[in-house]
Design a protein around this motif. Sequence first.
Motif, PDB file in Angstrom:
ATOM      1  N   GLU A  63      37.819  29.813  36.213  1.00  0.00           N
ATOM      2  CA  GLU A  63      39.254  30.059  36.217  1.00  0.00           C
ATOM      3  C   GLU A  63      39.911  29.364  37.401  1.00  0.00           C
ATOM      4  OE1 GLU A  63      39.923  34.319  34.045  1.00  0.00           O
ATOM      5  OE2 GLU A  63      39.433  34.384  36.173  1.00  0.00           O
ATOM      6  N   THR A  64      41.169  28.987  37.221  1.00  0.00           N
ATOM      7  CA  THR A  64      41.925  28.396  38.317  1.00  0.00           C
ATOM      8  C   THR A  64      42.107  29.421  39.425  1.00  0.00           C
ATOM      9  OG1 THR A  64      43.122  26.946  36.811  1.00  0.00           O
ATOM     10  CG2 THR A  64      44.135  27.347  38.961  1.00  0.00           C
ATOM     11  N   ASP A  65      41.899  29.011  40.641  1.00  0.00           N
ATOM     12  CA  ASP A  65      41.991  29.842  41.841  1.00  0.00           C
ATOM     13  C   ASP A  65      40.609  29.931  42.477  1.00  0.00           C
ATOM     14  OD1 ASP A  65      42.971  31.466  43.883  1.00  0.00           O
ATOM     15  OD2 ASP A  65      44.277  32.580  42.540  1.00  0.00           O
ATOM     16  N   ASN A  66      40.435  30.895  43.356  1.00  0.00           N
ATOM     17  CA  ASN A  66      39.249  30.965  44.208  1.00  0.00           C
ATOM     18  C   ASN A  66      38.244  32.012  43.725  1.00  0.00           C
ATOM     19  OD1 ASN A  66      37.509  30.631  46.332  1.00  0.00           O
ATOM     20  ND2 ASN A  66      38.939  31.281  47.924  1.00  0.00           N
ATOM     21  N   THR A  67      37.097  31.569  43.247  1.00  0.00           N
ATOM     22  CA  THR A  67      36.011  32.474  42.860  1.00  0.00           C
ATOM     23  C   THR A  67      35.143  32.718  44.089  1.00  0.00           C
ATOM     24  OG1 THR A  67      35.949  31.609  40.595  1.00  0.00           O
ATOM     25  CG2 THR A  67      33.991  32.778  41.378  1.00  0.00           C
ATOM     26  N   VAL A  68      35.063  33.972  44.534  1.00  0.00           N
ATOM     27  CA  VAL A  68      34.363  34.287  45.785  1.00  0.00           C
ATOM     28  C   VAL A  68      33.060  35.046  45.506  1.00  0.00           C
ATOM     29  CG1 VAL A  68      34.557  35.374  48.054  1.00  0.00           C
ATOM     30  CG2 VAL A  68      36.591  34.412  46.955  1.00  0.00           C
ATOM     31  N   LEU A  69      31.963  34.512  46.045  1.00  0.00           N
ATOM     32  CA  LEU A  69      30.643  35.098  45.870  1.00  0.00           C
ATOM     33  C   LEU A  69      30.028  35.411  47.229  1.00  0.00           C
ATOM     34  CD1 LEU A  69      29.225  32.615  43.192  1.00  0.00           C
ATOM     35  CD2 LEU A  69      30.418  34.777  42.775  1.00  0.00           C
ATOM     36  N   ILE A  92      39.504  32.260  54.581  1.00  0.00           N
ATOM     37  CA  ILE A  92      38.833  31.468  53.545  1.00  0.00           C
ATOM     38  C   ILE A  92      38.905  32.162  52.183  1.00  0.00           C
ATOM     39  CG2 ILE A  92      37.336  30.049  54.969  1.00  0.00           C
ATOM     40  CD1 ILE A  92      36.020  33.231  53.478  1.00  0.00           C
ATOM     41  N   ILE A  93      39.234  33.444  52.184  1.00  0.00           N
ATOM     42  CA  ILE A  93      39.381  34.161  50.914  1.00  0.00           C
ATOM     43  C   ILE A  93      40.861  34.163  50.547  1.00  0.00           C
ATOM     44  CG2 ILE A  93      38.846  36.274  49.645  1.00  0.00           C
ATOM     45  CD1 ILE A  93      36.793  36.970  51.693  1.00  0.00           C
TER      46      ILE A  93
END
Length: 207
Positions: free
Chosen positions: A118-124, A170-171
């Motif tokens: 998905e567009t945007d920030n995937t945070v793991l 960064i998030i």
Amino acid sequence: MRQWGLLNWLMFAIFFMSTLSAIYSLAQIYVTEVKADKALLQFSEELSSPEYLDEQKPVIKATRFSQTHYEERPKVGEVFAKIEIPSIKLEAAIIEGTGVEQLDKGVGHYEGSVLPGETDNTVLAGHRDTVFKSLKNVEIGDIVRITTAKGTFVYEIQEQLVVDKHDRTIIVPTESATITIITCYPFDFIGPAPERFILQGVLIDET
């Protein structure tokens, strides 16, 4: 003589407690790795089930502003994806949520961030002494592959940095499909680590 004996006992007690602590830590790592393997196997079995195989997954051309739509978000604790980083031979399950229980099973996905593709920030996020113990060896340009029921998403690592554990800069939202991978730092630090090791990449392909 008595004083020497007390000193010996004190040294023995310290050694004994240190040994117990080391054994406990090793046992925790082993249990975590077993849970991670089980979670990855669970996802692999689900992905090959008739329900998933019957779904039509059209090939989507990746773009800077690619957008993948999920009908519903995974529930906390649900294994919904697999992450692979070929350069360090990493393969692990991705679980919704970043609590203790989720991170014991593999890589956790921050609930507030978008899903892979998905567009945007995937945070793991993941533990530095188990699933992400080799993350420090990832280099700029390396590939991160994430597989979900919607397809496979390929990211290219473009940035590596270390920040304070309280740093949340960064998030943040991004205009393109981005991935941010977080673990504690330094990798060999004993106790709660004061910093975070960050990898960031952008989506370059999806099928």
